[in-house]
Design a protein around this motif. Sequence first.
Motif, short mmCIF file in Angstrom:
data_model
loop_
_atom_site.label_atom_id
_atom_site.label_comp_id
_atom_site.label_asym_id
_atom_site.label_seq_id
_atom_site.Cartn_x
_atom_site.Cartn_y
_atom_site.Cartn_z
N THR A 205 0.81 -1.22 0.00
CA THR A 205 0.00 0.00 0.00
C THR A 205 0.85 1.27 0.00
N SER A 206 1.79 1.37 0.93
CA SER A 206 2.58 2.60 1.03
C SER A 206 3.44 2.83 -0.21
N ALA A 207 3.99 1.76 -0.78
CA ALA A 207 4.81 1.91 -1.98
C ALA A 207 3.98 2.43 -3.15
N ILE A 208 2.72 2.00 -3.24
CA ILE A 208 1.84 2.49 -4.31
C ILE A 208 1.61 3.99 -4.16
N TYR A 209 1.40 4.43 -2.92
CA TYR A 209 1.26 5.88 -2.69
C TYR A 209 2.53 6.62 -3.10
N ILE B 27 11.30 -8.87 4.62
CA ILE B 27 11.86 -10.16 5.03
C ILE B 27 11.09 -11.32 4.42
N SER B 28 9.85 -11.06 3.95
CA SER B 28 8.94 -12.13 3.53
C SER B 28 8.80 -12.20 2.01
N GLU B 29 9.15 -13.33 1.43
CA GLU B 29 8.93 -13.53 0.00
C GLU B 29 7.44 -13.59 -0.31
N GLU B 30 6.66 -14.12 0.64
CA GLU B 30 5.21 -14.20 0.44
C GLU B 30 4.61 -12.80 0.31
N PHE B 31 4.94 -11.90 1.24
CA PHE B 31 4.44 -10.53 1.14
C PHE B 31 4.96 -9.86 -0.13
N ALA B 32 6.24 -10.08 -0.44
CA ALA B 32 6.84 -9.44 -1.61
C ALA B 32 6.12 -9.83 -2.89
N GLU B 33 5.78 -11.10 -3.02
CA GLU B 33 5.11 -11.56 -4.24
C GLU B 33 3.71 -10.97 -4.35
N ILE B 34 2.99 -10.91 -3.24
CA ILE B 34 1.66 -10.28 -3.25
C ILE B 34 1.79 -8.81 -3.62
N ALA B 35 2.78 -8.13 -3.04
CA ALA B 35 3.00 -6.72 -3.33
C ALA B 35 3.30 -6.51 -4.81
N ARG B 36 4.15 -7.36 -5.38
CA ARG B 36 4.50 -7.20 -6.80
C ARG B 36 3.25 -7.31 -7.67
N ASP C 58 4.41 -0.95 -11.37
CA ASP C 58 5.48 -1.93 -11.19
C ASP C 58 6.81 -1.47 -11.77
N ASP C 59 6.79 -0.51 -12.71
CA ASP C 59 8.04 0.01 -13.25
C ASP C 59 8.69 1.03 -12.32
N TYR C 60 8.02 1.35 -11.20
CA TYR C 60 8.56 2.30 -10.23
C TYR C 60 9.16 1.60 -9.00
N ILE C 61 8.77 0.36 -8.75
CA ILE C 61 9.07 -0.26 -7.45
C ILE C 61 9.82 -1.57 -7.62
N GLU C 62 10.91 -1.69 -6.92
CA GLU C 62 11.72 -2.90 -6.89
C GLU C 62 11.69 -3.44 -5.46
N VAL C 63 11.28 -4.69 -5.30
CA VAL C 63 11.23 -5.31 -3.98
C VAL C 63 12.41 -6.25 -3.82
N ILE C 64 13.16 -6.06 -2.74
CA ILE C 64 14.28 -6.94 -2.42
C ILE C 64 13.95 -7.68 -1.14
N VAL C 65 14.02 -9.01 -1.19
CA VAL C 65 13.66 -9.85 -0.05
C VAL C 65 14.91 -10.25 0.73
N GLY C 66 14.82 -10.17 2.04
CA GLY C 66 15.93 -10.56 2.90
C GLY C 66 15.95 -9.74 4.17
N ASP C 67 16.92 -10.00 5.02
CA ASP C 67 17.11 -9.23 6.24
C ASP C 67 17.54 -7.82 5.86
N ALA C 68 16.72 -6.82 6.19
CA ALA C 68 17.01 -5.45 5.77
C ALA C 68 18.35 -4.95 6.31
N ASN C 69 18.76 -5.43 7.48
CA ASN C 69 20.06 -5.01 8.01
C ASN C 69 21.19 -5.39 7.06
N LYS C 70 21.08 -6.58 6.45
CA LYS C 70 22.10 -7.03 5.50
C LYS C 70 21.91 -6.37 4.13
N THR C 71 20.66 -6.24 3.69
CA THR C 71 20.39 -5.65 2.38
C THR C 71 20.86 -4.21 2.33
#
Length: 270
Positions: free
Chosen positions: A93-97, A124-133, A142-155
């Motif tokens: 939702t927030s990314a769409i805004y 952190i969640s691939e499940e959430f990321a896929e729904i978001a995509r 979708d051409d504005y937003i790139e989702v990266i999955v993983g521990d944000a501290n490491k990313t």
Amino acid sequence: MFTLSDAPTRDELKSYSLDRLRAYYALRVSNNDTLLADYIPPTVDGVRRRTLGIYGEEIAAMSIEDYQGILQGFLVGLVGARRILEIGTLTGTSAIYFANALKRSGIKGGVDETGHKPIISLDISEEFAEIARQNFVEAGVDDYIEVIVGDANKTLASLSDLTFDLCFVDADKISYPNYYETIVANNMLNKKGLFIFDNTAFVKVIKYTDTPVPVTADSKPLDLPGGERLISEDYAIALHEFNEYIRKDTRVEVVMLPLYTGISLVRFVN
């Protein structure tokens, strides 16, 4: 959840408390429907409904509401943001805004010279990321937003060569200090840029209002009714300590908005 699509009847409006009526009025007059891209993206109601249907009320309530989306979109324009970092995607939702706000500012989508899209969202969640995509495709952003999955501290460490104009932080609350310091130490936020930290004033946090930090085992917070079930005491203490940390950080200034569960705006002073 309070959205413009609720379309209350006149009798319902008359039954509202003054605070609720003021909130609805503010939402209504903040919807600038003459702009290039909608202030309230037309698909976000569907995103919220699907999130509610799949995960239930407690998860769905983590999605930002329309007024917060309008506010954050306004801030995108105010700071002239071209690149946005979001930590915590959920179902998008927030990314769409944010994407709609970039559209209103005339920012183009697609991969740029850094190899990334204008908005990088971490989860952190691939499940959430896929729904978001899927939700981004439906919203036409979708051409504005790139989702990266993983521990944000490491990313974050892997993105340390990038500079953003706005950073929206809405993920693991205990990691807020590390997100903040990683971004600041690596100059990942433009010196004229803006941090937005969400959920900084949960009920479980504000009961520590007069509690010195660091919070100790013998601290006695205020005895307040209610409190969020999904927020642990460790989270609440971490947020209180983080709020005090940035309040005393001479590099920045902070304004907390007492909206929803607290929204903190932080910018560099020099």
